[in-house]
Design a protein around this motif. Sequence first.
Motif, PDB file in Angstrom:
ATOM      1  N   GLY A 224       1.123  -1.057  -0.076  1.00  0.00           N
ATOM      2  CA  GLY A 224      -0.019   0.081   0.124  1.00  0.00           C
ATOM      3  C   GLY A 224       1.150   1.168   0.113  1.00  0.00           C
ATOM      4  O   GLY A 224       2.114   1.277  -0.664  1.00  0.00           O
ATOM      5  N   SER A 225       0.306   2.222   0.608  1.00  0.00           N
ATOM      6  CA  SER A 225       0.914   3.763   0.519  1.00  0.00           C
ATOM      7  C   SER A 225       1.091   4.226   1.805  1.00  0.00           C
ATOM      8  O   SER A 225       0.127   4.241   2.696  1.00  0.00           O
ATOM      9  CB  SER A 225       0.413   4.230  -0.491  1.00  0.00           C
ATOM     10  OG  SER A 225       0.872   5.993  -0.293  1.00  0.00           O
TER      11      SER A 225
ATOM     12  N   PRO B 172       1.802  10.538  -0.192  1.00  0.00           N
ATOM     13  CA  PRO B 172       3.026  10.905  -1.152  1.00  0.00           C
ATOM     14  C   PRO B 172       4.125  11.542  -0.462  1.00  0.00           C
ATOM     15  O   PRO B 172       5.148  11.505  -1.189  1.00  0.00           O
ATOM     16  CB  PRO B 172       2.103  12.030  -1.908  1.00  0.00           C
ATOM     17  CG  PRO B 172       0.929  12.275  -0.866  1.00  0.00           C
ATOM     18  CD  PRO B 172       0.670  11.169  -0.272  1.00  0.00           C
TER      19      PRO B 172
ATOM     20  N   GLY C  62      -3.250  -1.028  -0.188  1.00  0.00           N
ATOM     21  CA  GLY C  62      -3.695  -1.263  -1.661  1.00  0.00           C
ATOM     22  C   GLY C  62      -4.649  -2.222  -1.825  1.00  0.00           C
ATOM     23  O   GLY C  62      -5.457  -2.834  -0.824  1.00  0.00           O
TER      24      GLY C  62
ATOM     25  N   SER D 279       5.790   5.902  -3.970  1.00  0.00           N
ATOM     26  CA  SER D 279       5.006   6.050  -2.872  1.00  0.00           C
ATOM     27  C   SER D 279       3.857   4.999  -2.968  1.00  0.00           C
ATOM     28  O   SER D 279       2.971   4.794  -1.728  1.00  0.00           O
ATOM     29  CB  SER D 279       4.162   7.492  -3.017  1.00  0.00           C
ATOM     30  OG  SER D 279       3.694   7.905  -4.070  1.00  0.00           O
ATOM     31  N   ASP D 280       3.491   4.650  -3.875  1.00  0.00           N
ATOM     32  CA  ASP D 280       2.150   3.430  -3.675  1.00  0.00           C
ATOM     33  C   ASP D 280       2.733   1.827  -3.684  1.00  0.00           C
ATOM     34  O   ASP D 280       2.033   1.084  -3.683  1.00  0.00           O
ATOM     35  CB  ASP D 280       1.525   3.565  -5.036  1.00  0.00           C
ATOM     36  CG  ASP D 280       0.527   4.781  -5.041  1.00  0.00           C
ATOM     37  OD1 ASP D 280       0.282   5.516  -4.170  1.00  0.00           O
ATOM     38  OD2 ASP D 280       0.306   5.494  -6.352  1.00  0.00           O
TER      39      ASP D 280
ATOM     40  N   ASN E 274       7.935   8.620  -4.668  1.00  0.00           N
ATOM     41  CA  ASN E 274       7.939   8.908  -6.051  1.00  0.00           C
ATOM     42  C   ASN E 274       9.296   9.782  -6.259  1.00  0.00           C
ATOM     43  O   ASN E 274       9.499  10.671  -5.714  1.00  0.00           O
ATOM     44  CB  ASN E 274       6.580   9.692  -6.760  1.00  0.00           C
ATOM     45  CG  ASN E 274       5.654   8.680  -6.724  1.00  0.00           C
ATOM     46  OD1 ASN E 274       5.842   7.482  -6.934  1.00  0.00           O
ATOM     47  ND2 ASN E 274       4.518   9.227  -7.002  1.00  0.00           N
TER      48      ASN E 274
ATOM     49  N   ALA F 220       7.044   7.129 -10.409  1.00  0.00           N
ATOM     50  CA  ALA F 220       7.116   6.094  -9.552  1.00  0.00           C
ATOM     51  C   ALA F 220       8.464   5.394  -9.563  1.00  0.00           C
ATOM     52  O   ALA F 220       8.980   4.884  -8.572  1.00  0.00           O
ATOM     53  CB  ALA F 220       5.841   4.885  -9.528  1.00  0.00           C
TER      54      ALA F 220
END
Length: 477
Positions: A133-134, A137, A146, A197-198, A238, A251
Amino acid sequence: MAISSPGVGSGLDVNSIVTQLVAIEKQPLQALQVKASSLQSQLSLYGTIKSQVSALKDAASTLASATSWASQAATSSNTAAATVSVDSTATATSFGLDITRLAQSQTTASRSIAAGASLGAGSGTGQLSIQLGSWGPAGAGPFVAGAGAAVNINVSETDTYTTIANAINAANAGVKATVLKIGNTERLSFQSTTSGSDAGFSIASNGGFAALDSLSFTSLGNGSESALGMESSQVGLNATLKINGVALESATNTVANMVPGVTLNLSQTTTPGSPVQINVAQDKVALQKNIQTFADAYSALSKTLADATKYVQGGRSGVLQGDSTTVGLQSLMRTIIGSSSTGSTYTRLSEVGLEQQTDGSLKLNTTKLATAMGDVSNLQKLFTTNNSNAATNGFGLKLRDLASGLLAADGTVSNKSTALQGAISRNGKEQDRVNDRAAVVEKRLRAQYSALDAQMAKMSGLSSFVTAQLAQWNKTS
């Protein structure tokens, strides 16, 4: 069983006589064998010619294609910060690139334990639940799972860091585990398999034994469920960059198609106010290479034809000397190279540096070509213009179509190769006929000399009998 030896009865060297007579019968073989050798040499040479015509076709086809003239090359003013590559969809452009942050993967690290030690002291079991997941940002949390389901890893209290790392790596959970050895201790390090970041992760420990909590990571505050949770070494982020002042994110550090057809490979941040200059322009180095390849292919074929048809008085002439097909091909090629084209400000190859030499080859005058490349549009037209007229088309089309025709099933090169193969086949059959006739003659001669031997043996026996009788009669008298 009777044993015979030709010539015993007659006293003649029958084997020698028959061998010499058969050799006379086989005399035509010598000329046929010489001819066969010559035909094989010609066929082999036409194999070389076919290969070189094919190479000329490929080189001419490249120059006849508008696509090859559209190829672009990219440069970076600071390759330490960013390198650049382009594909066939890229067009000429120029822009400034600022890199303020590189993309990075999330990493965490466990506490230290003795090298090779097990995770705990008992026999409990539990699970580590890895969720991708994240952390936001800016990588500051909180964690947002996620869309994918968490991956559960079974862990026993008796497992070592190495055992746990192997289990995590085998699970393809989006995280890779590595055992770090520091002196007599070990730490277990996790890293997300992709950057951005994801592409972060959290790790929850589920029951079994207390030591399992040391591998948890559910908050950026060193683990909310256990004071011994894993430490955050690096958050997933990112890359942040600007192209001509426009803020963008990626990314990964490989930034593809933000500018169509252009791929940027980021490797370090830039100094504010000092952007990397990226230029995409027509690839003139590739164009010169294509033109040189064309000249080389033509020259190689021209030399082969010249060597094959040369006449050397009192010496060794070419194996195709006097062959009308090969001489005609050589003449046709020179005529096309010396012809003109319409549709461009350039009309002849010599104007752009492709100069025909006295031996028939093409030599590239790079100074003239460099000048011609100042007007690439007309240089291209000299090779690519299609007037639907073989006499005035661009030279790429002229030589491509010539080569295609020569290699076609009913083309000059194919027909000549077929004719030579047919001549070799007929020569072989003629040699077989000569050998067959010689075998028949040998058989007949041996039969005749065998019959002569038999008759001579009878006559010799009769002569001996008569001589003996006369001797006896003389004694009686």
